[in-house]
Design a protein around this motif. Structure first.
Motif, short mmCIF file in Angstrom:
data_model
loop_
_atom_site.label_atom_id
_atom_site.label_comp_id
_atom_site.label_asym_id
_atom_site.label_seq_id
_atom_site.Cartn_x
_atom_site.Cartn_y
_atom_site.Cartn_z
N THR A 5 0.82 -1.22 0.00
CA THR A 5 0.00 0.00 0.00
C THR A 5 0.86 1.27 0.00
N HIS A 6 2.12 1.13 0.37
CA HIS A 6 3.03 2.28 0.34
C HIS A 6 3.95 2.26 -0.88
N GLY A 7 3.61 1.44 -1.88
CA GLY A 7 4.30 1.50 -3.16
C GLY A 7 5.43 0.53 -3.38
N ALA A 8 5.61 -0.46 -2.53
CA ALA A 8 6.68 -1.44 -2.74
C ALA A 8 6.47 -2.14 -4.09
N PRO A 9 7.56 -2.39 -4.81
CA PRO A 9 7.44 -2.92 -6.18
C PRO A 9 7.31 -4.44 -6.27
N TYR A 10 6.25 -4.98 -5.70
CA TYR A 10 6.00 -6.42 -5.80
C TYR A 10 5.03 -6.70 -6.94
N ASP A 11 5.14 -7.91 -7.50
CA ASP A 11 4.27 -8.30 -8.61
C ASP A 11 3.20 -9.31 -8.20
N VAL A 12 3.52 -10.14 -7.22
CA VAL A 12 2.63 -11.20 -6.76
C VAL A 12 2.52 -11.11 -5.25
N PHE A 13 1.33 -11.39 -4.73
CA PHE A 13 1.12 -11.39 -3.29
C PHE A 13 0.53 -12.73 -2.89
N LEU A 14 1.23 -13.47 -2.02
CA LEU A 14 0.74 -14.73 -1.46
C LEU A 14 0.41 -14.46 0.00
N ASP A 17 -4.17 -15.40 4.27
CA ASP A 17 -5.63 -15.30 4.43
C ASP A 17 -6.26 -14.96 3.10
N GLU A 18 -7.56 -14.82 3.08
CA GLU A 18 -8.25 -14.41 1.86
C GLU A 18 -8.66 -12.95 1.90
N LYS A 19 -8.65 -12.38 3.08
CA LYS A 19 -9.12 -11.01 3.28
C LYS A 19 -8.14 -9.98 2.71
N THR A 20 -6.85 -10.19 2.91
CA THR A 20 -5.87 -9.18 2.52
C THR A 20 -5.81 -8.98 0.99
N PRO A 21 -5.78 -10.04 0.18
CA PRO A 21 -5.83 -9.80 -1.27
C PRO A 21 -7.09 -9.06 -1.70
N ALA A 22 -8.21 -9.35 -1.05
CA ALA A 22 -9.46 -8.64 -1.37
C ALA A 22 -9.34 -7.16 -1.05
N LEU A 23 -8.66 -6.83 0.06
CA LEU A 23 -8.43 -5.42 0.40
C LEU A 23 -7.58 -4.73 -0.66
N LEU A 24 -6.59 -5.44 -1.18
CA LEU A 24 -5.74 -4.86 -2.23
C LEU A 24 -6.55 -4.60 -3.51
N ILE A 25 -7.46 -5.48 -3.83
CA ILE A 25 -8.33 -5.27 -4.99
C ILE A 25 -9.22 -4.05 -4.75
N ASN A 26 -9.79 -3.97 -3.55
CA ASN A 26 -10.66 -2.83 -3.22
C ASN A 26 -9.92 -1.50 -3.30
N GLN A 27 -8.61 -1.53 -3.05
CA GLN A 27 -7.81 -0.31 -3.12
C GLN A 27 -7.16 -0.13 -4.50
N ASN A 28 -7.60 -0.96 -5.47
CA ASN A 28 -7.09 -0.91 -6.85
C ASN A 28 -5.59 -1.13 -6.93
N LEU A 29 -5.07 -1.99 -6.07
CA LEU A 29 -3.64 -2.31 -6.08
C LEU A 29 -3.38 -3.72 -6.62
N ALA A 30 -4.43 -4.51 -6.79
CA ALA A 30 -4.31 -5.86 -7.32
C ALA A 30 -5.30 -6.02 -8.46
N ASP A 31 -4.93 -6.90 -9.38
CA ASP A 31 -5.74 -7.13 -10.57
C ASP A 31 -6.79 -8.20 -10.30
N ALA A 155 -2.69 -13.24 -5.29
CA ALA A 155 -3.22 -12.19 -6.17
C ALA A 155 -2.09 -11.63 -7.03
N LEU A 156 -2.46 -11.23 -8.23
CA LEU A 156 -1.54 -10.53 -9.13
C LEU A 156 -1.68 -9.05 -8.86
N LEU A 157 -0.58 -8.43 -8.45
CA LEU A 157 -0.61 -7.00 -8.17
C LEU A 157 -0.54 -6.23 -9.48
N ASN A 158 -0.97 -5.01 -9.46
CA ASN A 158 -1.00 -4.20 -10.69
C ASN A 158 0.36 -4.12 -11.35
#
Length: 190
Positions: A5-14, A17-31, A155-158
């Motif tokens: 959320t602070h801009g780290a240059p990651y491509d994939v997030f493992l 839990d299931e909640k955190t990837p969903a939060l990234l999608i809600n914040q338009n940080l994951a595809d 999740a695949l990050l943007n």
């Protein structure tokens, strides 16, 4: 999550839990279109007592004395902690164990509490016990019916949408060969 959320240059997030990837999608940080987030593993939990003088079973926790300490991961933060509370509820032991609960920040710290001998019992990840080649008499593998699934999502990050290696890795992770590897490490897979 905080780094992403602070801009780290990651491509994939493992996630664990299931909640955190969903939060990234809600914040338009994951595809959510190219590769939808998916469950890559289902965590398994075990009651571990390496210093017990008899085999660990479901009855071990049922017959533990009132001064017995039980380590669990923080149920407010950790999926394994939430599952631990669900297990205690399923066994009607929540009230009995309330006084002796030792809360770890995460599942790794909970494991350490028990490994050190400072806590008699602990709910830990089965994968940790497999990795340590823990003898079977030292733990009780909790049936999955005693808690909600511990879904661990990918999740695949943007930033990874244009990275063929990231896309290939997630494709591999959802395939049968990866599922065999994940199973061998102590997890369930769908």
């Amino acid at each position: 999550f905080a780094q992403i959320t602070h801009g780290a240059p990651y491509d994939v997030f493992l996630a664990a839990d299931e909640k955190t990837p969903a939060l990234l999608i809600n914040q338009n940080l994951a595809d959510k279109m190219a590769i939808k987030p998916f469950t890559y593993a289902l965590g398994r939990i075990a009651l571990w007592a390496p210093h017990a003088n008899k085999p660990v079973t479901e009855k071990a926790i049922l017959t533990a004395g009132e001064h017995t300490k039980l380590a669990i991961a923080n149920p407010k933060l950790a999926p394994y902690g939430q599952a631990s509370i669900e297990i205690l509820n399923a066994l009607s032991l929540t009230e009995k164990n309330q006084q002796g609960l030792i809360i770890g920040e995460n599942i790794a710290q909970t494991f350490q509490f028990v490994a050190s001998g400072n806590v008699e019992f602990g709910f830990v990840a089965y994968s940790q016990l497999l990795h340590q080649k823990t003898p079977k008499h030292e733990f009780w593998l909790v049936p999955k019916e005693n808690h909600a699934p511990i879904k661990q999502n990918a999740a695949l990050l943007n930033s990874g949408k244009a990275n063929n290696a990231a896309i290939s890795f997630l494709t591999f992770l959802s395939g049968e060969k990866a599922k065999q590897i994940i199973r061998s490490q102590g997890y369930w897979v769908d």
